[in-house]
Design a protein around this motif. Structure first.
Motif, mmCIF file in Angstrom:
data_model
loop_
_atom_site.group_PDB
_atom_site.id
_atom_site.type_symbol
_atom_site.label_atom_id
_atom_site.label_comp_id
_atom_site.label_asym_id
_atom_site.label_seq_id
_atom_site.Cartn_x
_atom_site.Cartn_y
_atom_site.Cartn_z
ATOM 1 N N ILE A 264 40.938 -28.116 -23.321
ATOM 2 C CA ILE A 264 40.135 -29.278 -23.721
ATOM 3 C C ILE A 264 40.548 -30.505 -22.927
ATOM 4 N N CYS A 265 41.863 -30.659 -22.704
ATOM 5 C CA CYS A 265 42.359 -31.801 -21.922
ATOM 6 C C CYS A 265 41.831 -31.791 -20.489
ATOM 7 N N LEU A 266 41.486 -30.604 -19.971
ATOM 8 C CA LEU A 266 41.065 -30.478 -18.580
ATOM 9 C C LEU A 266 39.550 -30.450 -18.411
ATOM 10 N N LEU A 267 38.796 -30.418 -19.520
ATOM 11 C CA LEU A 267 37.338 -30.375 -19.415
ATOM 12 C C LEU A 267 36.784 -31.671 -18.827
ATOM 13 N N PRO A 268 35.773 -31.571 -17.963
ATOM 14 C CA PRO A 268 35.131 -32.800 -17.456
ATOM 15 C C PRO A 268 34.511 -33.605 -18.601
ATOM 16 N N ARG A 269 34.621 -34.924 -18.506
ATOM 17 C CA ARG A 269 34.055 -35.880 -19.471
ATOM 18 C C ARG A 269 34.766 -35.822 -20.815
ATOM 19 N N GLY A 275 41.476 -32.504 -11.711
ATOM 20 C CA GLY A 275 42.150 -31.422 -11.004
ATOM 21 C C GLY A 275 43.411 -31.898 -10.317
ATOM 22 N N ASP A 276 43.366 -33.105 -9.755
ATOM 23 C CA ASP A 276 44.561 -33.656 -9.119
ATOM 24 C C ASP A 276 45.656 -33.912 -10.141
ATOM 25 N N ASP A 277 45.268 -34.397 -11.334
ATOM 26 C CA ASP A 277 46.252 -34.617 -12.404
ATOM 27 C C ASP A 277 46.921 -33.301 -12.794
#
Length: 432
Positions: A264-269, A275-277
């Motif tokens: 969930i933390c990596l989902l767009p918006r 991706g860099d993070d």
């Protein structure tokens, strides 16, 4: 290849891997990769066993812990929580160290995952240190990071569901002897020594090895109201913590709950990280190291090497036929020796099925032999024996030598001061 040659090749690969980790002659991730390469090329066990660490829930807890920690830092929650803690804890260095260790124990009471607790606490504690003038990479910052790692792993052994080796021991006791270990008796037996006593020793060792002069903070900063991202992340963390705390009700592993939260933390918006993070926030070196440690422990068990070592040690142990402190110390030493090969997660899986033979040889009850393992595997001599400590060192950018010094010092004081107290408490409660 004959069976004897196969066995000795397995032993050689394991011995060299442990030696490289213990001596820190090579980077820890490189040693893990060399272990994978040697074990697969020599075909010492099936590849599913060699790479079992990647399928372990502990590996995915590590990975998801890095993601959650990166999200906490990015949205500013680490700084906000540190701002709330900085006034009471920044008044002195001893108070900051002791306060950090107390935080690790309080969180262990409500959150079952070592890796998850480290991921949540590390950015908060490091931000707290920076707020009090302790710069990243300094002796003070290293000491705080180690307080999080060692406090989280060692003290939580006194709480049944808060430590992976505890759960391994509990499961092994249930399957081998139909013993159902319970939360309250476990806590009453281990809390005074493994909880309180270890906290005192750990605090003293940290103050002895690491010095810092935090700048006392009189007033908290006035921060902007919580942003939408902070509210959403706090909601996600609250749900994640609730699911972790109620794992015995719904049956979902803490690892898969953490993995879902990380996704969930990596989902767009919807999420908080790009991706860099993800590339910069996840310490893949540590992840590979953890997979190597877990894979090595599985190889030791499945190859039969662990049982062979245990039986060989049992044949030469100077055990008397009645309960005594000498027997208590010898059995604790056996667990500590096996910890070099099996690491903390693997030790109870190997020792618990042997507990009946050890009980007969030492005069202790079966339950006493099972329970005395806790102090030993909660007191590693070298950092690689406890994967949560390794994770904390990775998250806190702690040099290998600093972690090694603290590990050895805590081990020495624990054996000299706490082991006799542990035996005395066992006797007082009727376990010895």
């Amino acid at each position: 290849m004959t069976s004897d040659m196969h066995f000795w090749l397995t032993t050689l690969v394991i011995a060299i891997t442990i030696l490289l980790w213990a001596s820190a002659r090579l980077p820890e991730y490189l040693t893990a990769l060399l272990f994978f390469a040697a074990a697969t090329l020599l075909n010492i066990v099936p590849t599913s066993t060699i790479f079992s660490g990647f399928a372990s829930s502990a590996f995915w807890l590590v990975l998801s812990g890095f993601v959650l920690g990166a999200a906490i830092r990015k949205v500013g929650l680490a700084q906000r929580w540190a701002n709330w803690l900085v006034v009471p804890l920044s008044q002195s260095w001893p108070r900051m160290v002791a306060g950090t260790i107390v935080l690790t124990y309080l969180l262990a009471l409500v959150m079952p995952s070592n890796m998850g607790r480290i991921a949540l606490l590390m950015p908060v504690v490091l931000a707290l240190g920076e707020r009090a003038g302790i710069k990243a990479g300094s002796q003070g910052s290293i000491g705080l990071a180690l307080a999080v790692g060692f406090g989280t792993f060692q003290l939580s052994a006194s709480i049944l569901p808060a430590n992976v080796p505890n759960l391994v021991l509990s499961g092994a006791a249930e399957s081998a002897y139909q013993l159902h270990l319970q939360w309250l008796p476990w806590w009453l037996l281990h809390m005074p020594v493994v909880g309180i006593g270890k906290a005192v020793v750990l605090t003293g060792c940290l103050l002895l090895l690491f010095r810092a002069k935090p700048q006392p903070v009189k007033h908290r900063d006035t921060l902007a109201p919580l942003s939408g991202s902070e509210w959403r992340l706090m909601g996600l963390l609250a749900v994640t913590l609730l699911l972790w705390m109620t794992d015995s009700v719904h049956g979902l592993s803490a690892a898969w709950i953490g993995l879902a939260a990380a996704c969930i933390c990596l989902l767009p918006r919807v999420g908080f990280l790009t991706g860099d993070d993800f590339a910069t926030g996840v310490n893949f070196r540590t992840c590979i190291y953890i997979a190597g440690i877990l894979g090595l422990a599985t190889v030791v068990v499945d190859s039969g090497l662990g049982r062979l070592i245990a039986n060989a040690l049992l044949s030469v142990l100077p055990l008397q036929d009645h309960p005594s402190f000498g027997n208590f110390a010898v059995l604790s030493a056996l667990v500590s020796l096996l910890n070099f090969v099996l690491t903390a997660n693997g030790v109870p899986a190997m020792v618990t099925p042997m507990a009946q033979e050890l009980a007969s040889a030492s005069g202790f009850s079966l339950l006493s032999v099972i329970m005395l393992q806790v102090f030993a595997y909660a007191t590693p001599l070298l950092p690689y024996q406890a994967s949560p400590v390794v994770v904390a060192m990775g998250l806190g950018n702690v040099p290998a030598k600093a972690g090694l010094k603290l590990c050895v010092l805590v081990f020495i004081f624990s054996v000299l001061l706490l082991l006799p107290l542990d035996y005395g408490w066992f006797r007082l409660l009727g376990y010895a």
